[in-house]
Design a protein around this motif. Structure first.
Motif, PDB file in Angstrom:
ATOM      1  N   THR A 248       0.832  -1.197   0.000  1.00  0.00           N
ATOM      2  CA  THR A 248       0.000   0.000   0.000  1.00  0.00           C
ATOM      3  C   THR A 248       0.873   1.255   0.000  1.00  0.00           C
ATOM      4  OG1 THR A 248      -0.127   0.205   2.415  1.00  0.00           O
ATOM      5  CG2 THR A 248      -1.700  -1.278   1.349  1.00  0.00           C
ATOM      6  N   THR A 249       0.218   2.394  -0.067  1.00  0.00           N
ATOM      7  CA  THR A 249       0.929   3.670  -0.052  1.00  0.00           C
ATOM      8  C   THR A 249       1.113   4.232   1.353  1.00  0.00           C
ATOM      9  OG1 THR A 249      -1.171   4.820  -0.367  1.00  0.00           O
ATOM     10  CG2 THR A 249       0.096   4.282  -2.341  1.00  0.00           C
ATOM     11  N   THR A 250       0.382   3.710   2.338  1.00  0.00           N
ATOM     12  CA  THR A 250       0.408   4.330   3.669  1.00  0.00           C
ATOM     13  C   THR A 250       0.596   3.338   4.815  1.00  0.00           C
ATOM     14  OG1 THR A 250      -2.015   4.248   3.690  1.00  0.00           O
ATOM     15  CG2 THR A 250      -0.987   6.315   2.991  1.00  0.00           C
ATOM     16  N   VAL A 251       0.033   2.151   4.734  1.00  0.00           N
ATOM     17  CA  VAL A 251      -0.004   1.261   5.900  1.00  0.00           C
ATOM     18  C   VAL A 251       0.773  -0.028   5.665  1.00  0.00           C
ATOM     19  CG1 VAL A 251      -2.154   2.156   6.828  1.00  0.00           C
ATOM     20  CG2 VAL A 251      -2.225   0.353   5.116  1.00  0.00           C
ATOM     21  N   GLY A 252       1.862   0.024   4.948  1.00  0.00           N
ATOM     22  CA  GLY A 252       2.701  -1.155   4.772  1.00  0.00           C
ATOM     23  C   GLY A 252       2.126  -2.170   3.814  1.00  0.00           C
ATOM     24  N   THR A 253       2.177  -3.439   4.218  1.00  0.00           N
ATOM     25  CA  THR A 253       1.738  -4.547   3.373  1.00  0.00           C
ATOM     26  C   THR A 253       0.697  -5.369   4.113  1.00  0.00           C
ATOM     27  OG1 THR A 253       3.944  -4.637   2.387  1.00  0.00           O
ATOM     28  CG2 THR A 253       2.512  -6.521   2.021  1.00  0.00           C
ATOM     29  N   ARG A 254      -0.317  -5.825   3.384  1.00  0.00           N
ATOM     30  CA  ARG A 254      -1.377  -6.635   3.976  1.00  0.00           C
ATOM     31  C   ARG A 254      -1.455  -7.988   3.282  1.00  0.00           C
ATOM     32  NH1 ARG A 254      -6.607  -2.916   5.688  1.00  0.00           N
ATOM     33  NH2 ARG A 254      -5.437  -1.410   6.949  1.00  0.00           N
ATOM     34  N   ALA A 255      -1.853  -8.994   4.066  1.00  0.00           N
ATOM     35  CA  ALA A 255      -2.007 -10.354   3.552  1.00  0.00           C
ATOM     36  C   ALA A 255      -3.479 -10.730   3.560  1.00  0.00           C
ATOM     37  CB  ALA A 255      -1.206 -11.337   4.397  1.00  0.00           C
ATOM     38  N   PHE A 256      -3.909 -11.465   2.512  1.00  0.00           N
ATOM     39  CA  PHE A 256      -5.301 -11.874   2.360  1.00  0.00           C
ATOM     40  C   PHE A 256      -5.374 -13.364   2.080  1.00  0.00           C
ATOM     41  CE2 PHE A 256      -4.900  -7.483   0.981  1.00  0.00           C
ATOM     42  CZ  PHE A 256      -5.919  -6.851   1.666  1.00  0.00           C
ATOM     43  N   ASP A 257      -6.440 -13.971   2.551  1.00  0.00           N
ATOM     44  CA  ASP A 257      -6.772 -15.350   2.231  1.00  0.00           C
ATOM     45  C   ASP A 257      -7.814 -15.318   1.124  1.00  0.00           C
ATOM     46  OD1 ASP A 257      -7.504 -17.997   2.066  1.00  0.00           O
ATOM     47  OD2 ASP A 257      -7.496 -18.318   4.233  1.00  0.00           O
ATOM     48  N   ILE A 258      -7.510 -15.902  -0.037  1.00  0.00           N
ATOM     49  CA  ILE A 258      -8.404 -15.787  -1.187  1.00  0.00           C
ATOM     50  C   ILE A 258      -9.714 -16.542  -0.991  1.00  0.00           C
ATOM     51  CG2 ILE A 258      -6.484 -15.423  -2.768  1.00  0.00           C
ATOM     52  CD1 ILE A 258      -6.772 -18.320  -3.636  1.00  0.00           C
ATOM     53  N   ARG A 259      -9.815 -17.391   0.025  1.00  0.00           N
ATOM     54  CA  ARG A 259     -11.061 -18.109   0.273  1.00  0.00           C
ATOM     55  C   ARG A 259     -12.112 -17.207   0.927  1.00  0.00           C
ATOM     56  NH1 ARG A 259      -8.797 -23.034   3.688  1.00  0.00           N
ATOM     57  NH2 ARG A 259      -7.983 -21.198   4.792  1.00  0.00           N
ATOM     58  N   LYS A 260     -11.663 -16.241   1.714  1.00  0.00           N
ATOM     59  CA  LYS A 260     -12.576 -15.292   2.362  1.00  0.00           C
ATOM     60  C   LYS A 260     -11.833 -13.963   2.499  1.00  0.00           C
ATOM     61  CE  LYS A 260     -11.311 -17.488   6.748  1.00  0.00           C
ATOM     62  NZ  LYS A 260     -11.804 -18.013   8.048  1.00  0.00           N
ATOM     63  N   LYS A 262     -13.116 -10.849   3.115  1.00  0.00           N
ATOM     64  CA  LYS A 262     -13.836  -9.736   3.729  1.00  0.00           C
ATOM     65  C   LYS A 262     -12.906  -8.877   4.574  1.00  0.00           C
ATOM     66  CE  LYS A 262     -18.383 -11.919   3.846  1.00  0.00           C
ATOM     67  NZ  LYS A 262     -19.535 -12.340   4.697  1.00  0.00           N
ATOM     68  N   ASN A 263     -11.809  -9.472   5.031  1.00  0.00           N
ATOM     69  CA  ASN A 263     -10.844  -8.726   5.830  1.00  0.00           C
ATOM     70  C   ASN A 263      -9.456  -9.323   5.611  1.00  0.00           C
ATOM     71  OD1 ASN A 263      -9.790  -6.860   7.564  1.00  0.00           O
ATOM     72  ND2 ASN A 263     -10.965  -7.505   9.357  1.00  0.00           N
ATOM     73  N   HIS A 264      -8.422  -8.561   5.940  1.00  0.00           N
ATOM     74  CA  HIS A 264      -7.063  -9.052   5.803  1.00  0.00           C
ATOM     75  C   HIS A 264      -6.727  -9.957   6.984  1.00  0.00           C
ATOM     76  CE1 HIS A 264      -6.829  -5.261   8.124  1.00  0.00           C
ATOM     77  NE2 HIS A 264      -5.940  -5.926   8.845  1.00  0.00           N
ATOM     78  N   VAL A 265      -5.701 -10.794   6.822  1.00  0.00           N
ATOM     79  CA  VAL A 265      -5.311 -11.733   7.875  1.00  0.00           C
ATOM     80  C   VAL A 265      -4.018 -11.315   8.568  1.00  0.00           C
ATOM     81  CG1 VAL A 265      -6.510 -13.683   6.838  1.00  0.00           C
ATOM     82  CG2 VAL A 265      -4.150 -13.199   6.166  1.00  0.00           C
ATOM     83  N   HIS A 266      -3.168 -10.547   7.904  1.00  0.00           N
ATOM     84  CA  HIS A 266      -1.911 -10.081   8.506  1.00  0.00           C
ATOM     85  C   HIS A 266      -1.613  -8.667   8.026  1.00  0.00           C
ATOM     86  CE1 HIS A 266      -0.994 -13.927  10.252  1.00  0.00           C
ATOM     87  NE2 HIS A 266      -0.952 -14.534   9.074  1.00  0.00           N
ATOM     88  N   VAL A 267      -0.876  -7.933   8.854  1.00  0.00           N
ATOM     89  CA  VAL A 267      -0.361  -6.614   8.485  1.00  0.00           C
ATOM     90  C   VAL A 267       1.133  -6.592   8.785  1.00  0.00           C
ATOM     91  CG1 VAL A 267      -0.457  -4.130   8.891  1.00  0.00           C
ATOM     92  CG2 VAL A 267      -2.561  -5.466   8.939  1.00  0.00           C
ATOM     93  N   TYR A 268       1.934  -6.171   7.820  1.00  0.00           N
ATOM     94  CA  TYR A 268       3.390  -6.097   7.968  1.00  0.00           C
ATOM     95  C   TYR A 268       3.779  -4.623   8.038  1.00  0.00           C
ATOM     96  CZ  TYR A 268       2.819 -10.894   6.442  1.00  0.00           C
ATOM     97  OH  TYR A 268       2.399 -12.201   6.330  1.00  0.00           O
TER      98      TYR A 268
END
Length: 393
Positions: A248-260, A262-268
């Protein structure tokens, strides 16, 4: 490892990785965090040859062995770099504009320009065709090199899958449903990739991450992440198995599970600028990122902890990672080498043999020398009589 503005490496980071970095100034570097000096930067291209238009805009591996790197620049040039010999194998001009996508398809190099031109470089002729203006990204499917996906800005550059043999569209995505005012949702596909032959993922400057399935008749995304409150802007994308990693441009990197999604699973965390590129190792255990704060970082995927960071002096734009391999130096064949067979008998020189027959052997020589030394020792041990005493006697 706590956040710091200095170079740092965690003792738990034991991976043998080689990191290739392309920068805004055009420099091309290599980092080896496992070496004795983990922050040493090796310039793989002479800095004197760079100018303001040499910005690295695209980097991809040209083969599965990761011995070839395709390097695209803002001055519409593409260079093929050999990572084993660390030399530029070849280069060519892709067109008039920035190179936004590179890949290999059946031995040919495919290059995409931001103005919408795709060039397939092959011998003896080159094929060109248009995919539309405002092209932002192009990628080749690793599972099927005949498939290419494109995406960019505006509705005309929504996700499209192309057949490189026929240069025709085989799949064209459909935008999500209109908003409450019956207006089209804005489209800006900033990065796209093939998760496998039948699944495509994309991220957008407008803050969404989407997944498309090519097998069915549905052209709309099967998974969609679009936060209603956060004003996010995604810049880059990487995937491993069922997980997506978006910078992202502001909050680092986010991880997503492609099965669901609706929300991210990790924030780096640990970034102070826009994340420009993300990558993963072969096992998916480490996340590699480059940021406009001039740092290259490595995070542990499961623990989300930063284990390595290095200041690279210039703003990094692209990053690639591969496993370290020991170089095998092959012995060069000597054409002048003459092999002599053991059974071959040389001619005998009689004079040469007589000379050696008359020479004293080592045993005889050593025995003579021993007798000489014993006689000298005996003579030294005998007492001497003074001359005056002899006269008196």
């Amino acid at each position: 490892m706590k956040f710091s503005t200095s170079n740092a490496k965690c003792s738990s980071y034991s991976g043998k990785h080689v990191i290739y970095v392309g920068t805004h100034t055009g420099s091309f570097k290599k980092l080896e965090p496992f070496q004795d000096d983990p922050y040493r930067q090796t310039n793989l291209q002479p800095i004197e040859t760079l100018d303001k238009t040499s910005k690295v805009t695209c980097m991809e591996f040209g083969n599965d062995e990761h011995t070839e790197i395709l390097l695209g620049r803002a001055n519409h040039y593409v260079k093929v770099f050999n990572s084993d010999s660390e030399v530029t194998a070849s280069s060519f001009e892709a067109g008039n504009g920035e190179v936004v996508g590179l890949g290999r398809s059946n031995g040919c190099i495919v290059a995409g320009i931001d103005k919408g031109t795709v060039k397939i470089v092959k011998y003896p002729e080159t094929t060109e065709f248009s995919v539309g203006e405002n092209l932002a990204k192009l990628r080749i499917c690793r599972g099927d090199q005949n498939l290419m996906v494109t995406g960019g800005k505006n509705l005309k550059q929504i996700i499209k899958v192309w057949d490189l043999e026929t240069q025709k569209v085989t799949f064209a995505a459909k935008n999500v449903r209109k908003d409450m005012l019956e207006l089209e949702q804005p489209v800006w596909e900033n990065d796209i990739l093939f998760l496998d032959r039948n699944t495509i993922a994309s991220c957008s400057r407008y803050g969404y991450v989407r997944v498309y399935d090519l097998r069915g008749t549905q052209r709309r995304p099967v998974q969609n992440y679009s936060p209603p409150d956060d004003q996010l802007s995604f810049t880059c994308l990487a995937g491993h198995e069922r997980y997506l990693y978006a910078g992202t441009t502001t909050v680092g990197t986010r991880a997503f599970d492609i099965r669901k999604m609706k929300n991210h699973v990790h924030v780096y965390k640990g970034f102070t600028g826009t994340v420009t590129s993300v990558g993963l190792d072969a096992t998916g255990s480490y996340l590699f990122t480059s940021c406009l704060d001039r740092y290259v970082r490595v995070h542990n995927v499961l623990k989300t902890a930063m284990v390595y960071q290095c200041y690279v002096k210039s703003k990094p734009t692209r990053i690639l990672c591969t496993e370290y391999k020991d170089r095998v130096v092959e012995a060069e064949e000597d054409d002048d080498l003459i092999l002599v067979e053991e059974n071959e008998k040389d001619e005998v020189d009689s004079e040469y043999e007589d000379l050696f027959a008359k020479m004293q052997t080592v045993k005889e020589k050593s025995a003579t020398k021993k007798r000489k030394m014993e006689s000298e020792t005996h003579s030294r041990s005998k007492p001497k009589i003074p001359k005056k005493k002899r006269n008196n006697e």
